[in-house]
Scaffold this motif. Sequence first.
Motif, PDB file in Angstrom:
ATOM      1  N   ASN A  34      -0.310   4.434  -0.062  1.00  0.00           N
ATOM      2  CA  ASN A  34      -0.997   5.571   0.592  1.00  0.00           C
ATOM      3  C   ASN A  34      -0.934   6.855  -0.235  1.00  0.00           C
ATOM      4  O   ASN A  34      -0.719   7.940   0.311  1.00  0.00           O
ATOM      5  CB  ASN A  34      -0.413   5.848   1.989  1.00  0.00           C
ATOM      6  N   LYS A  41      -3.516   7.679  -2.242  1.00  0.00           N
ATOM      7  CA  LYS A  41      -4.886   8.035  -2.609  1.00  0.00           C
ATOM      8  C   LYS A  41      -5.198   9.467  -2.161  1.00  0.00           C
ATOM      9  O   LYS A  41      -4.913   9.850  -1.032  1.00  0.00           O
ATOM     10  CB  LYS A  41      -5.873   7.042  -1.958  1.00  0.00           C
ATOM     11  N   LYS A  88      -3.709  12.095  -2.724  1.00  0.00           N
ATOM     12  CA  LYS A  88      -2.565  12.999  -2.652  1.00  0.00           C
ATOM     13  C   LYS A  88      -2.521  13.798  -3.963  1.00  0.00           C
ATOM     14  O   LYS A  88      -2.968  13.324  -5.013  1.00  0.00           O
ATOM     15  CB  LYS A  88      -1.254  12.220  -2.484  1.00  0.00           C
ATOM     16  N   GLU A 102      -2.688   4.969  -8.625  1.00  0.00           N
ATOM     17  CA  GLU A 102      -2.613   4.880  -7.155  1.00  0.00           C
ATOM     18  C   GLU A 102      -3.650   5.776  -6.481  1.00  0.00           C
ATOM     19  O   GLU A 102      -3.644   5.926  -5.263  1.00  0.00           O
ATOM     20  CB  GLU A 102      -1.202   5.246  -6.671  1.00  0.00           C
ATOM     21  N   SER A 105       5.964   8.069  -2.044  1.00  0.00           N
ATOM     22  CA  SER A 105       4.986   7.429  -1.147  1.00  0.00           C
ATOM     23  C   SER A 105       5.468   7.406   0.297  1.00  0.00           C
ATOM     24  O   SER A 105       6.639   7.673   0.593  1.00  0.00           O
ATOM     25  CB  SER A 105       4.740   5.989  -1.624  1.00  0.00           C
ATOM     26  N   ASP A 106       4.562   7.018   1.182  1.00  0.00           N
ATOM     27  CA  ASP A 106       4.911   6.878   2.606  1.00  0.00           C
ATOM     28  C   ASP A 106       5.934   5.770   2.832  1.00  0.00           C
ATOM     29  O   ASP A 106       6.531   5.693   3.902  1.00  0.00           O
ATOM     30  CB  ASP A 106       3.653   6.517   3.412  1.00  0.00           C
ATOM     31  N   GLU A 130       0.847  -1.199   0.000  1.00  0.00           N
ATOM     32  CA  GLU A 130       0.000   0.000   0.000  1.00  0.00           C
ATOM     33  C   GLU A 130       0.884   1.251   0.000  1.00  0.00           C
ATOM     34  O   GLU A 130       1.722   1.427   0.878  1.00  0.00           O
ATOM     35  CB  GLU A 130      -0.895  -0.029   1.256  1.00  0.00           C
TER      36      GLU A 130
END
Length: 263
Positions: free
Chosen positions: A4, A6, A8, A30, A243-244, A2
């Motif tokens: 994360n 979404k 952004k 994404e 991403s994270d 994942e």
Amino acid sequence: MELNLKDKVAIVTGSAMGIGRAIALTFAEEGAKVVIADLDEEKGKAVAEEIRAKGAEALMVKTDVTKLAEANQMAKAAVDKFGAIDVLVNCAAAWRINFFMQMTEEDWDFEIAVCYRSVLNCTRAVLEHMIPRREGKIVNIGSDAGRVGEPNQPVYSGAKAGVIGFTKGLAKDVARHGILVNAVCPSMTRTEKIVGMEKMFEEQGGDAWAAYQDRMQKIVRQYPLRKLGTPQDVANMVVFLASDRANHITGQTISVNGGYAMV
Ligand SMILES: NC(=O)c1ccc[n+]([C@@H]2O[C@H](COP(=O)([O-])OP(=O)(O)OC[C@H]3O[C@@H](n4cnc5c(N)ncnc54)[C@H](O)[C@@H]3O)[C@@H](O)[C@H]2O)c1
């Protein structure tokens, strides 16, 4: 895994075609909201439509990234539309292939403006919005040319080395504001330009096609993986760094190059 991403908001410069387009489409897959900042309005709008067809949101802002005022307007348009900027990918660039002594001052200024100054402009523009929020990710598209040099591309190589140096210095400056900055360096990539050229030679057939195949074989032999990368190969690394999953990576330069340059 994942990512994360979404909802952004990701700005991708130079995303009307080539590697930038693949990056923009991958952000959209994404679930990110994508801003296409490119000189080419027609192609940029077509990419925005592709993104909307995937069910994601997109905004095309016609931008000459060599101009700070246009970069500022583009960042403002992104914030007006989507409320914030989470990610900037500086991907726009252009180059002229020539022996250094045949290049004019105008060639130098052109390559320095579009490959290096553009990165400063767009970074300056988005930091206005990222610093107050104390978060953000910037990914600069460099080039292996900036790491190991390319013949007939000396000014481009220098400008891309500049992008790498800027990435490191800026990463140290803005870490305290919660902003991470990295560089991704492609080597020769099978964008639609190369695929188009290949088709053209194939249609010509005969000696031209044989010479083209011979030249490409020699190039590909320089790659330990014995193939050129695709725009998607580069996009995968960029989206990961945005991403994270990359929250402890900053100031780094990562080549996506099939092993072409190992530095
Ligand atoms: N393609 C390769 O083999 C390769 C290799 C190493 C590095 N790179 C780097 O990857 C990035 C993408 O390369 P590509 O091959 O996809 O390029 P490309 O030429 O296919 O696309 C470049 C995009 O940038 C846009 N652009 C050019 N000047 C602009 C300006 N002043 N303002 C706004 N937009 C502008 C163009 O309209 C185009 O949409 C570049 O930074 C390039 O230096 C590419």
